[in-house]
Design a protein around this motif. Structure first.
Motif, PDB file in Angstrom:
ATOM      1  N   THR A 193       0.830  -1.205   0.000  1.00 17.26           N
ATOM      2  CA  THR A 193       0.000   0.000   0.000  1.00 17.26           C
ATOM      3  C   THR A 193       0.866   1.258   0.000  1.00 17.26           C
ATOM      4  OG1 THR A 193      -0.168  -0.085   2.418  1.00 17.26           O
ATOM      5  CG2 THR A 193      -1.898  -1.176   1.162  1.00 17.26           C
ATOM      6  N   GLU A 194       1.967   1.227   0.751  1.00 14.00           N
ATOM      7  CA  GLU A 194       2.854   2.391   0.775  1.00 14.00           C
ATOM      8  C   GLU A 194       3.576   2.550  -0.566  1.00 14.00           C
ATOM      9  OE1 GLU A 194       3.084   4.673   3.161  1.00 14.00           O
ATOM     10  OE2 GLU A 194       1.490   3.602   4.197  1.00 14.00           O
ATOM     11  N   SER A 195       3.922   1.445  -1.201  1.00  9.67           N
ATOM     12  CA  SER A 195       4.576   1.524  -2.507  1.00  9.67           C
ATOM     13  C   SER A 195       3.626   2.101  -3.551  1.00  9.67           C
ATOM     14  CB  SER A 195       5.060   0.137  -2.942  1.00  9.67           C
ATOM     15  OG  SER A 195       6.072  -0.343  -2.087  1.00  9.67           O
ATOM     16  N   ARG A 196       2.348   1.748  -3.452  1.00  4.97           N
ATOM     17  CA  ARG A 196       1.365   2.300  -4.391  1.00  4.97           C
ATOM     18  C   ARG A 196       1.232   3.806  -4.207  1.00  4.97           C
ATOM     19  NH1 ARG A 196      -4.200  -0.650  -4.659  1.00  4.97           N
ATOM     20  NH2 ARG A 196      -4.289   0.483  -6.628  1.00  4.97           N
ATOM     21  N   LYS A 197       1.235   4.234  -2.952  1.00  3.40           N
ATOM     22  CA  LYS A 197       1.143   5.664  -2.710  1.00  3.40           C
ATOM     23  C   LYS A 197       2.356   6.394  -3.280  1.00  3.40           C
ATOM     24  CE  LYS A 197      -1.588   5.365   1.571  1.00  3.40           C
ATOM     25  NZ  LYS A 197      -1.571   5.601   3.026  1.00  3.40           N
ATOM     26  N   ALA A 198       3.535   5.774  -3.131  1.00  2.32           N
ATOM     27  CA  ALA A 198       4.760   6.405  -3.605  1.00  2.32           C
ATOM     28  C   ALA A 198       4.915   6.279  -5.113  1.00  2.32           C
ATOM     29  CB  ALA A 198       5.968   5.784  -2.909  1.00  2.32           C
ATOM     30  N   GLY A 199       4.205   5.313  -5.720  1.00  2.00           N
ATOM     31  CA  GLY A 199       4.318   5.114  -7.152  1.00  2.00           C
ATOM     32  C   GLY A 199       5.572   4.379  -7.571  1.00  2.00           C
ATOM     33  N   THR A 200       6.311   3.848  -6.598  1.00  2.49           N
ATOM     34  CA  THR A 200       7.539   3.105  -6.893  1.00  2.49           C
ATOM     35  C   THR A 200       7.747   2.081  -5.787  1.00  2.49           C
ATOM     36  OG1 THR A 200       9.910   3.307  -7.354  1.00  2.49           O
ATOM     37  CG2 THR A 200       9.012   4.715  -5.617  1.00  2.49           C
ATOM     38  N   PRO A 201       8.356   0.938  -6.091  1.00  2.06           N
ATOM     39  CA  PRO A 201       8.576  -0.075  -5.048  1.00  2.06           C
ATOM     40  C   PRO A 201       9.493   0.451  -3.950  1.00  2.06           C
ATOM     41  CG  PRO A 201       8.870  -1.015  -7.250  1.00  2.06           C
ATOM     42  CD  PRO A 201       8.794   0.458  -7.431  1.00  2.06           C
TER      43      PRO A 201
END
Length: 716
Positions: A193-201
């Protein structure tokens, strides 16, 4: 803008608008190693959604825990994580590595580690606490499904590590395994979920909760009935067999406790946690391995032509495949599935295996068999060749193998195993209690040691919920099917009381299995609505009170006002967090009993406490505002797989979220008016629908689907 409105349903500003996280397409997980998602603590719909989102991001999912490099989970405690892994067939021990922080970061980012001199590595390692290796994501709240052999494999790339900054003390001395022995890391699901928010792994190391390596399971597995534990008649209520055995070992570490648990595992599980029946491969290969037998079962092979084929006149000239087969249509909502399939006998056997998968917590197996069954049920011809099965979307070699075995022998060994399994008999007994699902059934049997309804009453009655107590009390009555005539009579009575508490503008419709054409139903599902939206607000309270006053309702088990409490608005769209399930409408789940019987007056005259001899029935009363009544009718009229595929289709074809309270756009959270309620004059008609069925047809049209009669939605 006008042309856009003419080509798609109108999008309206929702009352709970939110901005979705960056589109999954902006997040590329294709370089990560295979990921396993644990089902623990996930609602089924949320688990499906997470898996689909991972696939959208290019991740490689696997249902075989043995090949996973990353496991996503909600579990935080290491002991619970180890237990969940063991329940899925992976026995582990915790490992602490002494890798350099440079290697840790590079591997977390998917880059190969650099070679360093030993002295330099040791110097850096002194500043590294626990570091984590290959990541496995497990859900904390439920035991995961049985691992299903799966899927594509990719070369190992990045491996996540955890770095704890601090005191410069080297981690406890657990020797790092050689490079050829793979490590496994469990990663908190918030990483995704945090990676989706950041737009990058994001680097995995910051989210790793448990690093381990695989160890051998205990060599032996005594059956449940061989366990020298307290008997059913002498144990205390709520006392766990496992707790009784290891109570005198408070200092036992996780491996000792795992070994103890294994000794008391039910006999129908092998030492790897797999069931002794059914196939475990998604496609290809011989998946018919007999658990604990050390050799494969002797099932018929798929493409070997047998004498049976010649004797029965099997021909290579197969019938022309339906268009949906030729086009590879994978969603059940895009094809007709009638109630009477020419392959019903074979499908019934597959349903037995599917139920066994459900009872043994194999969610992946349940979905796989559900998809195959739905495809077979839609096929209009009697199957005579396994090649027909191989051509059907959602069917693969394992289903074709089962068909060949059945065609050649008249039976399926996996089904015989199911029928003969004592554990499954008890699990099914508990599962059929109203208010008891598969997870609770396993708890009753494996954790509490109950064997029948008498055990529940004697040892655990006070621990049951009110719904479960009613389910036990009327167990046999609730299992008695309700004839169509009786369903219709119950519907007429509910409608009469709905009109009584409102006005003649009330409309109602019996949905569920009755609407699909079943001759007998397990319960009665009825939707009530009114063209004036103000008339449906809190109406469920008044209907129930009126029915209770006349004596039709003996117990009200659930009275939900979720929809009224949010002013009857469509369920808000949320990209993350817990879900509300598929249905969030106002509803009442009640126990129904006809208050009149032929000798009522005489019986009461002789004994004022005479009991009503009429049978008790289960009835669900669902309330929908007219604005989205078409979605409610659609959502309550299809088979389980039809409904699941309808939601999947809405997501992948339109980026919409569909449930029985309406449709929202996943991009901006706004309500999508697929029913033309607000007077939108386009391809779905002008103004509001006049009837519930008309509103339902608009839902299909607005979603770009051919309307299917309820009798064509019998996917099971």
């Amino acid at each position: 803008m006008a042309e856009d409105h003419m080509s798609s349903p109108q999008t309206l500003q929702g009352d709970s608008q939110r901005t979705e996280s960056p589109s999954p397409q902006t997040l590329d997980l294709s370089q990560l190693p295979p990921i396993f998602v644990s089902a623990t603590h996930f609602e089924t719909s949320d688990l499906h959604m997470l898996e689909e989102d991972l696939v959208d991001c290019g991740a490689t999912l696997t249902y075989d825990l043995g090949e996973a490099k990353v496991v996503l989970s909600k579990v935080q405690k290491k002991r619970r994580i180890a237990f969940d892994l063991r329940a899925k067939g992976l026995w582990t021990e915790e490992v602490t590595t002494t890798r350099s922080d440079v290697d840790v970061v590079r591997e977390a980012d998917g880059l190969p580690s650099k070679r360093r001199k030993l002295a330099n590595a040791e110097a850096v390692a002194g500043q590294v606490g626990k570091s984590q290796a290959e990541a496995i994501i497990i859900d904390d709240e439920s035991t995961a499904s049985e691992a299903e052999s799966a899927a594509r494999q990719k070369p190992d790339t990045g491996i996540a590590r955890r770095i704890k900054e601090g005191n410069g003390v080297r981690a406890p001395a657990v020797q790092t395994p050689p490079p050829t022995e793979p490590l496994v890391s469990v990663v908190d699901v918030t990483w995704f979920t945090e990676s989706r928010k950041a737009g990058t792994p994001l680097p995995l190391h910051a989210f790793v909760t448990y690093q381990c390596r695989q160890v051998k399971p205990p060599p032996e597995e005594p059956s449940l009935k061989q366990t020298p534990t307290v008997s059913v008649n002498t144990r205390k209520p709520n006392e766990s067999k496992t707790a009784a055995v290891i109570a005198d070992k408070p200092g036992a570490d996780i491996l000792e406790r795992a070994n103890e648990d294994a000794e008391h595992a039910p006999k129908s599980f092998d030492r790897f946690g797999k069931r002794k029946f059914g196939y475990h491969m998604r496609s290809g290969g011989d998946a018919s391995w007999a658990a604990g037998s050390g050799k494969p079962k002797e099932y018929a092979h798929l493409l070997h032509k047998t004498t049976t084929e010649d004797e029965q006149g099997y021909s290579s000239d197969l019938p022309e495949m339906p268009d949906w087969v030729k086009q590879g249509v994978k969603y059940a909502c895009q094809r007709s599935t009638p109630g009477n399939s020419p392959n019903e006998r074979f499908i019934d056997l597959l349903k037995k295996i599917k139920l066994a998968r459900l009872l043994t917590n194999d969610e992946i197996g349940v979905r796989a068999y559900s998809t195959s069954i739905a495809s077979l049920a839609a096929y209009p011809y009697k199957i005579v060749s396994p090649r027909e099965i191989m051509a059907l979307p959602g069917c693969d070699q394992k289903i074709a193998n089962l068909f060949v075995e059945w065609a050649n022998t008249g039976t399926i060994k996996a089904v015989e195993d199911v029928d003969a399994d004592d554990d499954l008999k008890v699990l099914r007994l508990f599962w059929e209690i109203w208010g008891v699902g598969a997870t609770t059934a396993r708890e009753f049997y494996f954790d509490r040691g109950w064997r029948d309804l008498d055990d529940i009453v004697e040892f655990g009655w006070s621990t049951l919920t009110r719904v479960q107590q009613i389910g036990v009390k009327y167990y046999e009555e609730f299992l008695d099917p309700i004839p169509r005539a009786e369903v219709e009579e119950i519907g007429r009575i509910i409608h009469r009381h709905a009109v009584k508490v409102r006005d003649d503008g009330v409309q109602s419709l019996i949905v569920g299995g009755y609407r699909r054409g079943k001759q007998a139903c397990g319960d009665v599902d009825m939707i009530v609505s009114h063209i004036d939206e103000g008339q449906t607000l809190n109406i469920v309270n008044d209907i129930v009170a009126s029915l209770e006053e006349e004596g039709w309702i003996t117990h009200t088990l659930l009275l939900s006002l979720n929809n009224s409490n949010r002013d009857q608005q469509t369920l808000p769209f949320r990209a993350e967090g817990g879900g509300h399930g598929f249905d969030s409408l106002d509803k009442a789940l009640v126990v129904w009993q006809d208050p009149d019987w032929p000798t009522k007056d005489a019986d009461l005259a002789s004994n004022p406490k005479s009991k009503n001899p009429n049978i008790h029935r289960r009835v669900d009363i669902i309330i929908s505002p007219w604005r989205t009544v078409g979605c409610a009718v659609t959502g309550w009229s299809g088979g389980t797989t039809f409904q699941r595929d309808l939601r999947r289709y809405a997501k992948h074809a339109h980026r919409w979220k569909f449930d029985s309270s309406g449709v929202r756009d996943r991009g901006n959270g706004e309500v999508v008016d697929v029913e033309g309620y607000y007077g939108y004059s386009g391809r779905i008609g002008s103004g509001r629908a006049k009837t519930m069925v008309e509103a339902e047809k608009r839902v299909f049209e607005g979603m770009g689907l051919v309307y299917r009669e309820p009798s064509e939605r019998c996917t099971g």
